[in-house]
Design a protein around this motif. Structure first.
Motif, short mmCIF file in Angstrom:
data_model
loop_
_atom_site.label_atom_id
_atom_site.label_comp_id
_atom_site.label_asym_id
_atom_site.label_seq_id
_atom_site.Cartn_x
_atom_site.Cartn_y
_atom_site.Cartn_z
N ILE A 145 19.66 -43.32 -0.72
CA ILE A 145 19.61 -44.54 -1.53
C ILE A 145 19.90 -45.71 -0.60
O ILE A 145 20.87 -45.69 0.16
CB ILE A 145 20.64 -44.51 -2.67
CG1 ILE A 145 20.20 -43.54 -3.77
CG2 ILE A 145 20.83 -45.90 -3.26
CD1 ILE A 145 21.12 -43.52 -4.98
N ALA A 146 19.04 -46.73 -0.65
CA ALA A 146 19.21 -47.87 0.24
C ALA A 146 18.97 -49.17 -0.52
O ALA A 146 18.16 -49.23 -1.44
CB ALA A 146 18.25 -47.78 1.42
N GLU A 198 24.93 -54.96 -5.98
CA GLU A 198 24.60 -55.06 -7.40
C GLU A 198 24.82 -53.74 -8.13
O GLU A 198 24.71 -53.71 -9.35
CB GLU A 198 23.12 -55.46 -7.58
CG GLU A 198 22.78 -56.86 -7.13
CD GLU A 198 21.33 -57.20 -7.42
OE1 GLU A 198 20.56 -56.27 -7.73
OE2 GLU A 198 20.97 -58.37 -7.34
N ASP A 199 25.07 -52.66 -7.39
CA ASP A 199 25.22 -51.35 -8.03
C ASP A 199 26.25 -50.53 -7.28
O ASP A 199 26.73 -50.91 -6.20
CB ASP A 199 23.88 -50.63 -8.14
CG ASP A 199 23.20 -50.42 -6.80
OD1 ASP A 199 23.90 -50.14 -5.81
OD2 ASP A 199 21.96 -50.53 -6.73
N LEU A 200 26.59 -49.38 -7.84
CA LEU A 200 27.65 -48.55 -7.30
C LEU A 200 27.34 -48.00 -5.90
O LEU A 200 28.18 -48.13 -5.00
CB LEU A 200 27.96 -47.41 -8.27
CG LEU A 200 29.06 -46.44 -7.84
CD1 LEU A 200 30.40 -47.15 -7.69
CD2 LEU A 200 29.17 -45.29 -8.84
N PRO A 201 26.17 -47.38 -5.66
CA PRO A 201 25.95 -46.84 -4.31
C PRO A 201 26.00 -47.92 -3.22
O PRO A 201 26.49 -47.66 -2.12
CB PRO A 201 24.54 -46.22 -4.42
CG PRO A 201 24.35 -45.95 -5.86
CD PRO A 201 25.07 -47.05 -6.58
N ARG A 233 27.80 -36.36 3.92
CA ARG A 233 27.65 -37.72 3.43
C ARG A 233 27.67 -38.72 4.59
O ARG A 233 28.48 -38.63 5.51
CB ARG A 233 28.80 -38.04 2.47
CG ARG A 233 28.85 -39.49 1.99
CD ARG A 233 27.60 -39.89 1.20
NE ARG A 233 27.77 -41.23 0.66
CZ ARG A 233 28.25 -41.50 -0.54
NH1 ARG A 233 28.65 -40.51 -1.33
NH2 ARG A 233 28.36 -42.75 -0.97
N GLY A 234 26.74 -39.68 4.52
CA GLY A 234 26.73 -40.78 5.46
C GLY A 234 26.69 -42.11 4.73
O GLY A 234 25.99 -42.25 3.71
N ASN A 235 27.47 -43.09 5.19
CA ASN A 235 27.45 -44.46 4.65
C ASN A 235 27.14 -45.41 5.80
O ASN A 235 27.63 -45.22 6.92
CB ASN A 235 28.81 -44.83 4.05
CG ASN A 235 29.22 -43.91 2.92
OD1 ASN A 235 28.63 -43.90 1.85
ND2 ASN A 235 30.26 -43.11 3.16
N ALA A 236 26.35 -46.43 5.52
CA ALA A 236 25.98 -47.34 6.60
C ALA A 236 25.71 -48.73 6.08
O ALA A 236 25.28 -48.93 4.94
CB ALA A 236 24.73 -46.82 7.33
N ALA A 251 23.83 -43.14 1.99
CA ALA A 251 23.87 -44.43 1.27
C ALA A 251 23.84 -45.54 2.32
O ALA A 251 24.70 -45.59 3.20
CB ALA A 251 25.13 -44.53 0.42
N GLN A 252 22.89 -46.44 2.20
CA GLN A 252 22.63 -47.38 3.29
C GLN A 252 22.39 -48.79 2.74
O GLN A 252 21.71 -48.98 1.73
CB GLN A 252 21.40 -46.93 4.07
CG GLN A 252 20.97 -47.86 5.20
CD GLN A 252 19.56 -47.56 5.66
OE1 GLN A 252 18.62 -47.52 4.86
NE2 GLN A 252 19.40 -47.33 6.96
#
Length: 440
Positions: A243-244, A146-149, A187-190, A215-216
């Motif tokens: 941010i999750a 629903e959002d960018l992150p 930076r981490g993305n998951a 960002a998770q």
């Protein structure tokens, strides 16, 4: 690397609006009942100014943006705008602090040195740990950004962790995921998918420590007659950003207990969404947070009642101490027209321990049918109860210890509902450490 110019106040989008909404803690406008259907529905100018509409009218784009159930969802990063402080979803959030997580960049893994380390344990007899590529079900069947992150985390995660509680199986030990950040500048993305198949019962623990710009996404799928408990612990170092989005779907006659505990990090923002796929589902959302000097913790919740005869209960409690300690809690509950027989309640309580701390609390309730069992909410922010302190001190308890007893009792209601004994003990010890710093 894509750089982003984020515009917005350091602490909040619109201070005057924040004051009005945060302290009033009022409810969102409730949709008009069926009695208005078919009547003349020419909106008055004041309704247009407030971006509201009556039944029978075409809903404006502005109204759709405010309606929690009408937000645009897309996996495409380009479909989502950079957060701005004038947008309802972001108006309490310190955008400049979170700016690194609005950038569409890959995880900063290095040879032999991941940006975020994952240690996973599954109970004996559980299915093996697996991964899911983008578009590989059940990934993406519940959580659509629903959002960018959230969109960036989805697009930048090549393989999502997939943990499964097998059909007709109850597990005595929890599934555990220890998530450790390796650096505040990395930076981490998951994307994590937790699944409880039909008639299963399982507990999943996500433990966040160390530091990162993280960002998770966490996707929770609860099958028919299944029982899932998810405990997410955010005990980051003081320089971490997180941010999750946690998005769950509950099946027929199933239950989900979601527990979010935030004690560490520079800034942590959790968007927790729950929905139902069939009648008889139950969702319980519990939360605890303790914000210290210069820490910002935000919890946004949305329970979407779209199936009949379902239940939801939300209870979050937070304490704040120190200059610029800040918390935001926004609870949205939508009862759709088809969700007859719904029973829902949401509660938020905040205890401000020192000068210079601030808590905003906003419960919202949208009701589209009158055929419900019950719906309500409550929110309050305050300091120590002088009568409680007087009662304790009159019985010979020193003031410092009396204050500690009040805080312990304040959090006890939430801690006692956490089903893993070692986590209850850990949280009690962490709260004692927080109190020791402020009440010596």
């Amino acid at each position: 690397m894509t750089t982003t110019d984020v515009k917005g106040a350091e602490n909040a989008g619109d201070p005057s609006a924040n004051e009005a909404v945060g302290h009033a803690a009022g409810a969102a406008p409730v949709a008009a009942g069926d009695a208005l259907e078919g009547a003349e529905t020419t909106a008055a100018p004041e309704l247009e100014e407030e971006n509201l509409s009556l039944p029978g009218q075409e809903v404006s784009a502005a109204h759709a943006a405010l309606n929690r159930g009408a937000r645009k969802r897309s996996f495409e990063v380009a479909d989502h705008e950079v957060p701005r402080s004038h947008v309802e979803e972001w108006r309490f959030t310190p955008l400049r602090r979170f700016a690194p997580l609005f950038q569409d960049v890959a995880t900063d893994d290095r040879e032999g040195d991941p940006a975020v380390d994952y240690q996973v344990e599954v109970p004996e007899g559980a299915p093996a740990i697996a991964t899911l590529a983008p578009g590989q079900a059940p990934r993406g069947t519940v959580l659509v950004p629903e959002d960018l992150p959230t969109a960036v985390a989805s697009a930048r995660t090549e393989q999502a962790l997939h943990l499964v509680a097998a059909k007709n199986t109850a597990y005595d030990e929890p599934f555990r995921v220890d998530i450790t950040g390796r650096g505040a500048d990395r930076r981490g993305n998951a994307h994590i998918v937790l699944e409880a198949e039909e008639s299963s019962s399982a507990t999943f623990v996500l433990n966040h420590t160390g530091s990162a710009q993280y960002a998770q996404n966490v996707e929770m799928i609860v099958g028919d007659n299944a029982h899932m408990i998810v405990i997410s612990l955010h005990d980051w170092d003081d320089d971490a950003l997180h941010i999750a989005t946690h998005h769950s779907r509950v099946g027929r006659d199933s239950t989900l207990k979601h527990v979010a505990v935030t004690l560490g990090g520079s800034a942590v923002r959790l968007n927790s969404i729950g929905e139902y796929s069939a009648p008889g589902g139950e969702i319980e959302k519990l939360g605890l947070y303790f914000s210290d000097e210069n820490q910002f913790f935000e919890n946004r919740l949305f329970v979407d009642h779209s199936a009949p005869h379902c239940t939801s209960n939300v209870a979050y409690k937070g304490a704040l101490q120190g200059k610029n300690a800040r918390s935001v809690w926004v609870g949205d509950v939508l009862i759709r027209k088809e969700a007859e027989g719904t029973n829902t309640y949401e509660l938020n309580r905040n205890l401000v321990l020192t000068e210079g701390a601030r808590a905003d609390s906003v419960p919202n309730l949208e009701i589209e049918t009158g055929e419900i069992e019950g719906a309500g909410h409550a929110a309050a922010t305050g300091r120590f109860d002088d009568e409680q302190l007087f009662y304790l001190r009159a019985r010979g308890i020193p003031e410092v210890e009396a204050r500690r007893l009040v805080v312990r009792g304040f959090f006890a209601e939430i801690i006692q509902q956490i089903d893993v004994p070692e986590i209850r003990e850990r949280l009690s010890a962490s709260i004692e450490d927080e109190l020791a710093r402020s009440m010596n």
